[in-house]
Write an enzyme that holds these catalytic residues in place. Structure first.
Site, PDB file in Angstrom:
ATOM      1  CG  ASP A 107       3.259  11.500   7.871  1.00 35.02           C
ATOM      2  OD1 ASP A 107       3.712  12.310   7.062  1.00 35.02           O
ATOM      3  OD2 ASP A 107       2.054  11.234   7.942  1.00 35.02           O
ATOM      4  NE  ARG A 169       1.135  -3.856   7.397  1.00 36.01           N
ATOM      5  CZ  ARG A 169       1.186  -2.693   8.053  1.00 36.01           C
ATOM      6  NH1 ARG A 169       2.273  -1.949   7.996  1.00 36.01           N
ATOM      7  NH2 ARG A 169       0.150  -2.279   8.741  1.00 36.01           N
TER       8      ARG A 169
HETATM    9  P1  IMP Z   1       3.244  10.055  12.393  1.00 35.09           P
HETATM   10  O1  IMP Z   1       2.737   9.862  13.774  1.00 35.09           O
HETATM   11  O2  IMP Z   1       2.403  11.020  11.617  1.00 35.09           O
HETATM   12  O3  IMP Z   1       4.709  10.402  12.320  1.00 35.09           O
HETATM   13  O4  IMP Z   1       3.013   8.704  11.610  1.00 35.09           O
HETATM   14  C1  IMP Z   1       3.813   7.642  11.761  1.00 35.09           C
HETATM   15  C2  IMP Z   1       3.113   6.389  11.291  1.00 35.09           C
HETATM   16  O5  IMP Z   1       2.171   6.630  10.245  1.00 35.09           O
HETATM   17  C3  IMP Z   1       4.135   5.458  10.711  1.00 35.09           C
HETATM   18  O6  IMP Z   1       4.655   4.589  11.678  1.00 35.09           O
HETATM   19  C4  IMP Z   1       3.348   4.716   9.648  1.00 35.09           C
HETATM   20  O7  IMP Z   1       2.735   3.594  10.229  1.00 35.09           O
HETATM   21  C5  IMP Z   1       2.292   5.679   9.218  1.00 35.09           C
HETATM   22  N1  IMP Z   1       2.666   6.369   7.960  1.00 35.09           N
HETATM   23  C6  IMP Z   1       3.105   7.637   7.812  1.00 35.09           C
HETATM   24  N2  IMP Z   1       3.344   7.930   6.543  1.00 35.09           N
HETATM   25  C7  IMP Z   1       3.046   6.821   5.845  1.00 35.09           C
HETATM   26  C8  IMP Z   1       3.112   6.483   4.432  1.00 35.09           C
HETATM   27  O8  IMP Z   1       3.506   7.267   3.551  1.00 35.09           O
HETATM   28  N3  IMP Z   1       2.739   5.216   4.105  1.00 35.09           N
HETATM   29  C9  IMP Z   1       2.309   4.316   5.021  1.00 35.09           C
HETATM   30  N4  IMP Z   1       2.249   4.576   6.336  1.00 35.09           N
HETATM   31  C10 IMP Z   1       2.607   5.823   6.741  1.00 35.09           C
END
Ligand code: IMP
Ligand code: MG
Length: 179
Positions: A107, A169
């Site tokens: 994300d 999930r």
């Molecule tokens: P980041 O550090 O912002 O890249 O987030 C990564 C983590 O956030 C992922 O491993 C997911 O666990 C969670 N995440 C990000 N986007 C989503 C989503 O759309 N649905 C559910 N979990 C998400």
């Protein structure tokens, strides 16, 4: 595939059907069967979100390989907190190994970058990343991803391992937040 599911207070609609997920995973596995075959890779699945991805991907690989599971928590609710705790559950030595991280979704990019940083500190030989999903428009850091399943719009997703406050999930398909 139900046309709407309710998780807590939110409604979600179909985004990626199970059939497309398994087709794409088979393609990723085809690439890995060529690129990783002679590297004795250690797959490292980031729990909880990547458990279906890891299980389905590994069953498509046709060389002998090893998998381990790690856990970290950085996320609650609908937006990323961006703070990552430590990597827990790592068994055995990763030093000198060709590690392939399996992540459900990238994300902001903060989580995967921190995981990669932590692994490099453990003196792995190499780190590659396979992410089932990438939200290019949500990235806040530059990321290096070696295998990407799907690029998706910046919308919140559940199913196929992804949760909304720990629920959702279990679905075999991926759903997006209904607008
Ligand atoms: P980041 O550090 O912002 O890249 O987030 C990564 C983590 O956030 C992922 O491993 C997911 O666990 C969670 N995440 C990000 N986007 C989503 C989503 O759309 N649905 C559910 N979990 C998400
Ligand atoms: Mg995750």
């Amino acid at each position: 595939m139900p046309s709407v599911i309710t998780v807590w207070d939110k409604q979600f609609v179909p985004a990626i059907p199970a059939r497309e997920i398994s087709q794409r995973i088979a393609e990723l596995a085809d690439e890995m069967n060529v690129e990783l075959r002679d590297k004795n890779p250690l797959f490292l699945a980031v729990l909880n979100g990547s458990f279906f991805f890891a299980a389905d991907l590994l069953r498509e690989l046709d060389f002998v390989c090893e998998i381990s599971f790690v856990k970290l928590a950085s996320y609650s609710g609908l937006s990323s907190s961006g703070t990552v705790r430590e990597l827990i559950g790592l068994e055995g030595a990763v030093a000198g190994r060709n590690v392939v991280v399996l992540e459900d979704i990238v994300d902001t990019g903060k989580t995967i970058n921190q995981v990669v940083r932590m692994l490099k500190e453990m003196e792995v030989k190499s780190v590659a990343v396979a992410a089932l999903l990438l939200k290019p428009d949500a990235l806040q850091e530059q990321v290096e991803l070696d295998f990407i399943g799907f690029k998706v719009p910046n919308q919140f997703l559940v199913g196929y391992g992804l949760d909304y406050n720990q629920l959702g999930r279990n679905y075999r398909d991926i759903y997006r937040l209904k607008e």
